[in-house]
Design a protein around this motif. Structure first.
Motif, PDB file in Angstrom:
ATOM      1  N   GLY A  58      53.235  55.138   6.972  1.00  0.00           N
ATOM      2  CA  GLY A  58      52.254  54.315   7.665  1.00  0.00           C
ATOM      3  C   GLY A  58      52.695  53.988   9.089  1.00  0.00           C
ATOM      4  O   GLY A  58      53.822  54.270   9.493  1.00  0.00           O
ATOM      5  N   GLN A  80      54.319  49.610  -3.481  1.00  0.00           N
ATOM      6  CA  GLN A  80      54.255  48.371  -2.709  1.00  0.00           C
ATOM      7  C   GLN A  80      53.336  48.478  -1.501  1.00  0.00           C
ATOM      8  O   GLN A  80      52.962  47.452  -0.924  1.00  0.00           O
ATOM      9  N   THR A 133      51.902  50.788   2.173  1.00  0.00           N
ATOM     10  CA  THR A 133      52.319  51.063   3.540  1.00  0.00           C
ATOM     11  C   THR A 133      51.127  50.787   4.455  1.00  0.00           C
ATOM     12  O   THR A 133      49.998  51.160   4.140  1.00  0.00           O
ATOM     13  N   GLN A 134      51.382  50.116   5.559  1.00  0.00           N
ATOM     14  CA  GLN A 134      50.302  49.661   6.435  1.00  0.00           C
ATOM     15  C   GLN A 134      49.882  50.759   7.400  1.00  0.00           C
ATOM     16  O   GLN A 134      50.726  51.413   8.032  1.00  0.00           O
ATOM     17  N   LEU A 140      50.745  60.117   4.920  1.00  0.00           N
ATOM     18  CA  LEU A 140      51.420  59.208   4.012  1.00  0.00           C
ATOM     19  C   LEU A 140      52.073  60.003   2.893  1.00  0.00           C
ATOM     20  O   LEU A 140      51.570  61.050   2.481  1.00  0.00           O
ATOM     21  N   GLU A 188      55.880  54.266  -1.104  1.00  0.00           N
ATOM     22  CA  GLU A 188      55.065  54.855  -0.051  1.00  0.00           C
ATOM     23  C   GLU A 188      55.803  54.825   1.287  1.00  0.00           C
ATOM     24  O   GLU A 188      56.618  53.928   1.540  1.00  0.00           O
ATOM     25  N   SER A 189      55.471  55.776   2.132  1.00  0.00           N
ATOM     26  CA  SER A 189      56.015  55.824   3.488  1.00  0.00           C
ATOM     27  C   SER A 189      55.027  56.549   4.383  1.00  0.00           C
ATOM     28  O   SER A 189      54.076  57.173   3.895  1.00  0.00           O
ATOM     29  N   CYS A 205      54.133  59.480  -0.990  1.00  0.00           N
ATOM     30  CA  CYS A 205      54.464  58.609  -2.108  1.00  0.00           C
ATOM     31  C   CYS A 205      55.533  59.304  -2.943  1.00  0.00           C
ATOM     32  O   CYS A 205      55.250  60.317  -3.603  1.00  0.00           O
ATOM     33  N   ARG A 239      43.311  51.808  -0.865  1.00  0.00           N
ATOM     34  CA  ARG A 239      43.563  51.012   0.328  1.00  0.00           C
ATOM     35  C   ARG A 239      42.843  49.673   0.211  1.00  0.00           C
ATOM     36  O   ARG A 239      41.857  49.540  -0.506  1.00  0.00           O
ATOM     37  N   MET A 261      46.074  48.382   4.128  1.00  0.00           N
ATOM     38  CA  MET A 261      47.298  48.679   3.400  1.00  0.00           C
ATOM     39  C   MET A 261      46.958  49.786   2.404  1.00  0.00           C
ATOM     40  O   MET A 261      45.977  49.674   1.666  1.00  0.00           O
ATOM     41  N   TYR A 262      47.765  50.823   2.400  1.00  0.00           N
ATOM     42  CA  TYR A 262      47.530  51.964   1.519  1.00  0.00           C
ATOM     43  C   TYR A 262      48.549  51.958   0.381  1.00  0.00           C
ATOM     44  O   TYR A 262      49.747  51.819   0.624  1.00  0.00           O
ATOM     45  N   TYR A 263      48.025  52.144  -0.834  1.00  0.00           N
ATOM     46  CA  TYR A 263      48.851  52.098  -2.033  1.00  0.00           C
ATOM     47  C   TYR A 263      48.752  53.410  -2.802  1.00  0.00           C
ATOM     48  O   TYR A 263      47.667  54.000  -2.915  1.00  0.00           O
TER      49      TYR A 263
END
Length: 123
Positions: free
Chosen positions: A9, A116, A118-119, A20, A6-7, A22, A38, A93-95
């Motif tokens: 955040g 993992q 992303t906040q 976001l 993920e990216s 993924c 999340r 936190m997002y997954y």
């Protein structure tokens, strides 16, 4: 080997937007049920959105409906989550998750693979 990264955040003010992404490897997003979850501190993990490419369907939690949009980029093999009108309750936190364990796709799917996280912080 399935990998989800993920990216996107970050910190944003109330009313702002974030997107976001993924990045998936080992699965093809155009053929795989995928979702965004999340988890905020002290709270249970919440299913936010899911996408079923087989039937072209998307699913959203009531808390984000009309504000968040899940989509897939087949060229990049990514799943994106566009988040608009953010508020403090979206802080978490997002997954990203992929591949439903029972073959069905929706907010209640049990996913086999997870990123993992992303906040996202909204203040």
């Amino acid at each position: 080997h399935v990998q989800l990264v993920e990216s996107g955040g970050g910190s944003v003010q109330t009313g702002g937007s974030l997107r976001l992404s993924c990045a998936a490897s080992g699965v093809t997003v155009s053929a795989t049920c995928m979702g965004w979850f999340r988890q905020a501190p002290g709270k249970e993990r919440e299913s936010v959105a899911a996408i079923d490419p087989t039937y072209g369907r998307t699913f959203y939690a009531d808390s984000v409906k009309g504000r968040f949009t899940i989509s897939q980029d087949t060229d990049k093999n990514t799943i994106d989550l566009q988040m608009n009108s953010l508020n403090a309750e979206d802080t978490a936190m997002y997954y990203c998750a992929a591949l439903s364990a029972d073959g069905r796709c929706g907010l209640r799917s049990v996913f086999q693979f997870w990123g993992q996280g992303t906040q996202v912080t909204v203040s």
